[in-house]
Design an enzyme around this catalytic site. Structure first.
Site, PDB file in Angstrom:
ATOM      1  N   ILE A  20       0.853  -1.197   0.000  1.00 42.13           N
ATOM      2  CA  ILE A  20       0.000   0.000   0.000  1.00 42.13           C
ATOM      3  C   ILE A  20       0.891   1.250   0.000  1.00 42.13           C
ATOM      4  O   ILE A  20       0.593   2.240  -0.671  1.00 42.13           O
ATOM      5  CB  ILE A  20      -0.949  -0.019   1.220  1.00 42.13           C
ATOM      6  CG1 ILE A  20      -1.937  -1.192   1.094  1.00 42.13           C
ATOM      7  CG2 ILE A  20      -1.687   1.295   1.351  1.00 42.13           C
ATOM      8  CD1 ILE A  20      -2.838  -1.407   2.301  1.00 42.13           C
ATOM      9  N   ASP A  64      14.591  -0.450  10.782  1.00 41.07           N
ATOM     10  CA  ASP A  64      13.676  -1.274  11.570  1.00 41.07           C
ATOM     11  C   ASP A  64      13.023  -0.319  12.561  1.00 41.07           C
ATOM     12  O   ASP A  64      13.715   0.249  13.421  1.00 41.07           O
ATOM     13  CB  ASP A  64      14.491  -2.368  12.283  1.00 41.07           C
ATOM     14  CG  ASP A  64      13.623  -3.196  13.230  1.00 41.07           C
ATOM     15  OD1 ASP A  64      12.485  -2.772  13.540  1.00 41.07           O
ATOM     16  OD2 ASP A  64      14.105  -4.249  13.666  1.00 41.07           O
ATOM     17  N   VAL A  65      11.719  -0.121  12.462  1.00 37.15           N
ATOM     18  CA  VAL A  65      11.067   0.904  13.294  1.00 37.15           C
ATOM     19  C   VAL A  65      11.012   0.507  14.774  1.00 37.15           C
ATOM     20  O   VAL A  65      10.604   1.305  15.614  1.00 37.15           O
ATOM     21  CB  VAL A  65       9.655   1.275  12.774  1.00 37.15           C
ATOM     22  CG1 VAL A  65       9.721   1.795  11.346  1.00 37.15           C
ATOM     23  CG2 VAL A  65       8.683   0.102  12.895  1.00 37.15           C
ATOM     24  N   TYR A 155      -7.744 -11.883  13.271  1.00 34.53           N
ATOM     25  CA  TYR A 155      -6.899 -10.698  13.283  1.00 34.53           C
ATOM     26  C   TYR A 155      -6.174 -10.502  14.625  1.00 34.53           C
ATOM     27  O   TYR A 155      -5.131  -9.856  14.704  1.00 34.53           O
ATOM     28  CB  TYR A 155      -7.747  -9.470  12.923  1.00 34.53           C
ATOM     29  CG  TYR A 155      -7.047  -8.511  12.011  1.00 34.53           C
ATOM     30  CD1 TYR A 155      -6.752  -8.865  10.701  1.00 34.53           C
ATOM     31  CD2 TYR A 155      -6.650  -7.278  12.463  1.00 34.53           C
ATOM     32  CE1 TYR A 155      -6.087  -7.993   9.874  1.00 34.53           C
ATOM     33  CE2 TYR A 155      -5.987  -6.392  11.639  1.00 34.53           C
ATOM     34  CZ  TYR A 155      -5.710  -6.750  10.347  1.00 34.53           C
ATOM     35  OH  TYR A 155      -5.049  -5.879   9.544  1.00 34.53           O
ATOM     36  N   LYS A 162      -4.028  -2.261  15.958  1.00 36.80           N
ATOM     37  CA  LYS A 162      -4.734  -1.237  15.159  1.00 36.80           C
ATOM     38  C   LYS A 162      -5.594  -0.340  16.050  1.00 36.80           C
ATOM     39  O   LYS A 162      -5.701   0.861  15.801  1.00 36.80           O
ATOM     40  CB  LYS A 162      -5.601  -1.901  14.075  1.00 36.80           C
ATOM     41  CG  LYS A 162      -4.806  -2.556  12.956  1.00 36.80           C
ATOM     42  CD  LYS A 162      -3.843  -1.593  12.272  1.00 36.80           C
ATOM     43  CE  LYS A 162      -3.180  -2.196  11.056  1.00 36.80           C
ATOM     44  NZ  LYS A 162      -2.002  -1.424  10.606  1.00 36.80           N
ATOM     45  N   THR A 193      -1.619  -8.154  -0.194  1.00 33.96           N
ATOM     46  CA  THR A 193      -0.237  -7.682  -0.048  1.00 33.96           C
ATOM     47  C   THR A 193       0.518  -8.727   0.771  1.00 33.96           C
ATOM     48  O   THR A 193      -0.090  -9.646   1.314  1.00 33.96           O
ATOM     49  CB  THR A 193      -0.175  -6.342   0.727  1.00 33.96           C
ATOM     50  OG1 THR A 193      -0.664  -6.580   2.060  1.00 33.96           O
ATOM     51  CG2 THR A 193      -0.983  -5.240   0.085  1.00 33.96           C
ATOM     52  N   LEU A 194       1.819  -8.503   0.913  1.00 32.23           N
ATOM     53  CA  LEU A 194       2.652  -9.413   1.713  1.00 32.23           C
ATOM     54  C   LEU A 194       2.109  -9.536   3.142  1.00 32.23           C
ATOM     55  O   LEU A 194       1.922 -10.641   3.668  1.00 32.23           O
ATOM     56  CB  LEU A 194       4.071  -8.838   1.748  1.00 32.23           C
ATOM     57  CG  LEU A 194       5.227  -9.782   2.000  1.00 32.23           C
ATOM     58  CD1 LEU A 194       5.284 -10.843   0.915  1.00 32.23           C
ATOM     59  CD2 LEU A 194       6.532  -8.978   2.046  1.00 32.23           C
ATOM     60  N   ALA A 195       1.827  -8.393   3.775  1.00 33.29           N
ATOM     61  CA  ALA A 195       1.345  -8.412   5.168  1.00 33.29           C
ATOM     62  C   ALA A 195      -0.013  -9.110   5.242  1.00 33.29           C
ATOM     63  O   ALA A 195      -0.257  -9.915   6.144  1.00 33.29           O
ATOM     64  CB  ALA A 195       1.247  -6.989   5.714  1.00 33.29           C
TER      65      ALA A 195
HETATM   66  P1  NAD Z   1       3.207  -4.781   3.173  1.00 31.11           P
HETATM   67  O1  NAD Z   1       3.734  -6.075   3.687  1.00 31.11           O
HETATM   68  O2  NAD Z   1       3.491  -4.447   1.779  1.00 31.11           O
HETATM   69  O3  NAD Z   1       3.660  -3.582   4.094  1.00 31.11           O
HETATM   70  C1  NAD Z   1       3.944  -3.727   5.465  1.00 31.11           C
HETATM   71  C2  NAD Z   1       5.272  -3.066   5.658  1.00 31.11           C
HETATM   72  O4  NAD Z   1       5.640  -3.080   7.039  1.00 31.11           O
HETATM   73  C3  NAD Z   1       6.378  -3.774   4.885  1.00 31.11           C
HETATM   74  O5  NAD Z   1       7.058  -2.830   4.092  1.00 31.11           O
HETATM   75  C4  NAD Z   1       7.282  -4.303   5.977  1.00 31.11           C
HETATM   76  O6  NAD Z   1       8.629  -4.382   5.579  1.00 31.11           O
HETATM   77  C5  NAD Z   1       7.048  -3.222   7.034  1.00 31.11           C
HETATM   78  N1  NAD Z   1       7.555  -3.617   8.352  1.00 31.11           N
HETATM   79  C6  NAD Z   1       7.242  -4.726   9.075  1.00 31.11           C
HETATM   80  N2  NAD Z   1       7.995  -4.753  10.203  1.00 31.11           N
HETATM   81  C7  NAD Z   1       8.778  -3.633  10.170  1.00 31.11           C
HETATM   82  C8  NAD Z   1       9.784  -3.115  11.022  1.00 31.11           C
HETATM   83  N3  NAD Z   1      10.132  -3.733  12.176  1.00 31.11           N
HETATM   84  N4  NAD Z   1      10.405  -1.952  10.668  1.00 31.11           N
HETATM   85  C9  NAD Z   1      10.059  -1.308   9.528  1.00 31.11           C
HETATM   86  N5  NAD Z   1       9.115  -1.754   8.683  1.00 31.11           N
HETATM   87  C10 NAD Z   1       8.494  -2.915   8.988  1.00 31.11           C
HETATM   88  O7  NAD Z   1       1.623  -4.851   3.436  1.00 31.11           O
HETATM   89  P2  NAD Z   1       0.527  -3.694   3.356  1.00 31.11           P
HETATM   90  O8  NAD Z   1      -0.773  -4.408   3.341  1.00 31.11           O
HETATM   91  O9  NAD Z   1       0.880  -2.725   2.306  1.00 31.11           O
HETATM   92  O10 NAD Z   1       0.640  -3.006   4.793  1.00 31.11           O
HETATM   93  C11 NAD Z   1       0.824  -1.613   4.960  1.00 31.11           C
HETATM   94  C12 NAD Z   1      -0.089  -1.089   6.049  1.00 31.11           C
HETATM   95  O11 NAD Z   1      -1.440  -1.161   5.622  1.00 31.11           O
HETATM   96  C13 NAD Z   1      -0.022  -1.880   7.355  1.00 31.11           C
HETATM   97  O12 NAD Z   1      -0.129  -0.995   8.444  1.00 31.11           O
HETATM   98  C14 NAD Z   1      -1.242  -2.755   7.265  1.00 31.11           C
HETATM   99  O13 NAD Z   1      -1.704  -3.220   8.518  1.00 31.11           O
HETATM  100  C15 NAD Z   1      -2.203  -1.760   6.647  1.00 31.11           C
HETATM  101  N6  NAD Z   1      -3.435  -2.333   6.095  1.00 31.11           N
HETATM  102  C16 NAD Z   1      -3.376  -3.342   5.175  1.00 31.11           C
HETATM  103  C17 NAD Z   1      -4.560  -3.866   4.676  1.00 31.11           C
HETATM  104  C18 NAD Z   1      -4.526  -5.008   3.676  1.00 31.11           C
HETATM  105  O14 NAD Z   1      -5.530  -5.702   3.530  1.00 31.11           O
HETATM  106  N7  NAD Z   1      -3.443  -5.210   2.971  1.00 31.11           N
HETATM  107  C19 NAD Z   1      -5.800  -3.360   5.098  1.00 31.11           C
HETATM  108  C20 NAD Z   1      -5.811  -2.322   6.022  1.00 31.11           C
HETATM  109  C21 NAD Z   1      -4.626  -1.804   6.514  1.00 31.11           C
END
Ligand code: NAD
Length: 265
Positions: A20, A64-65, A155, A162, A193-195
């Site tokens: 995202i 790494d956050v 979840y 969240k 997505t990956l997550a």
């Molecule tokens: P994604 O896996 O592409 O992104 C998640 C990111 O978090 C990755 O870049 C990963 O490297 C990073 N991350 C994880 N641990 C970390 C750390 N210790 N330090 C730094 N970075 C770290 O997946 P996404 O779905 O794009 O997720 C992005 C955001 O959107 C997240 O907060 C996720 O919860 C939220 N979100 C996703 C969805 C969905 O369905 N995909 C829906 C609602 C909200």
């Protein structure tokens, strides 16, 4: 002329082209923002560098956050090179696999700590470092999910993270508002997505959302990116502390059954 010409946007959370955060970075760039990227781990660098090139980004920093030292290093580098941040994007989440799925009662103490630290506290840690660099009119945004408010299957630990992220958004909005800094969260519907693939049952969620949401569809990374442009731009100057849903309207439903289910009653 773009809506974000001359703005500096620092984006945390691009792992690959499905992220995202990447959907957001592309749209911010299209509107004229200078993009700065931070990624989580060395293994991701080979995917992130080619993407960075697509948005003319040559600030690509590992962070790494969960590490105060690594956060300090990134924000110091931004200060040194650009002197300011106009848009800060937090698109980061993590929970141990064992704490997603199964019974909620089985969420572990350690797993919950990690999920809240990486996915929610990190927003405070970023804002603390960004504040001195953010001029009036600048904005912060993070990504949340409806599981913060309603029970969603599997979840578990991430739902708690969240919920923390959403209330953190409101407290930060109150803290930073007097300086003219706005803080909001986007609550996206399910996106592959990956997550998301780490959450058991995500494919079912996608199908269900598509069949039952008022717009009868799923959102894309680009739908989120377009809302991010609104939040980053002067079109949202009166908006702070909000959770903005980009979910085809799913969150408004009281009865979330498919038409086939309803026909059986
Ligand atoms: P994604 O896996 O592409 O992104 C998640 C990111 O978090 C990755 O870049 C990963 O490297 C990073 N991350 C994880 N641990 C970390 C750390 N210790 N330090 C730094 N970075 C770290 O997946 P996404 O779905 O794009 O997720 C992005 C955001 O959107 C997240 O907060 C996720 O919860 C939220 N979100 C996703 C969805 C969905 O369905 N995909 C829906 C609602 C909200």
């Amino acid at each position: 002329m773009g809506l974000l010409d001359g703005k500096i946007a620092l984006v945390f959370g691009v792992a690959n082209k499905d992220s995202i955060g990447w959907g957001i970075a592309k749209r911010l760039h299209q509107e004229g923002a200078t993009i700065l990227l931070s990624y989580a781990a060395e293994a991701l660098e080979k995917r992130v560098r080619p993407l960075a090139a697509e948005v003319d980004c040559d600030f690509i920093e590992l962070c790494d956050v969960g590490s105060d030292e690594q956060l300090d290093a990134v924000f110091d580098k931004v200060k040194e090179r650009y002197g300011r941040i106009d848009v800060l994007v937090h698109s980061v989440a993590f929970a141990p696999r064992e704490d997603l799925g199964g019974r909620f009662l089985d969420v572990s103490r350690e797993g919950l700590k990690i999920a809240v630290d990486i996915s929610a506290y990190s927003l405070i840690a970023m804002c603390k470092r960004a504040e001195p660099l953010m001029p009036p009119g600048s904005t912060v945004m993070s990504m949340t999910y409806h599981a913060a408010e309603r029970v969603m299957p599997k979840y578990n630990a991430m739902a708690v993270a969240k919920a923390a992220l959403e209330i953190i958004t409101k407290y930060l909005a109150a803290d930073l508002g007097p300086k003219g800094i706005r803080v909001n969260a986007i609550s996206a519907g399910p996106i592959k997505t990956l997550a998301a693939m780490g959450v058991p049952g995500i494919r079912t969620m996608l199908r269900f959302n598509e069949k039952t949401s008022p717009l009868r569809g799923n959102v894309s990374q680009d739908d989120v990116g377009k809302t991010a442009v609104y939040l980053a731009s002067d079109w949202s100057t009166g908006v702070t502390g909000e959770i903005i849903y980009v979910d085809c309207g799913y969150n408004i439903l009281g009865l979330t059954a498919t038409e086939e289910d309803i026909a059986q009653f």
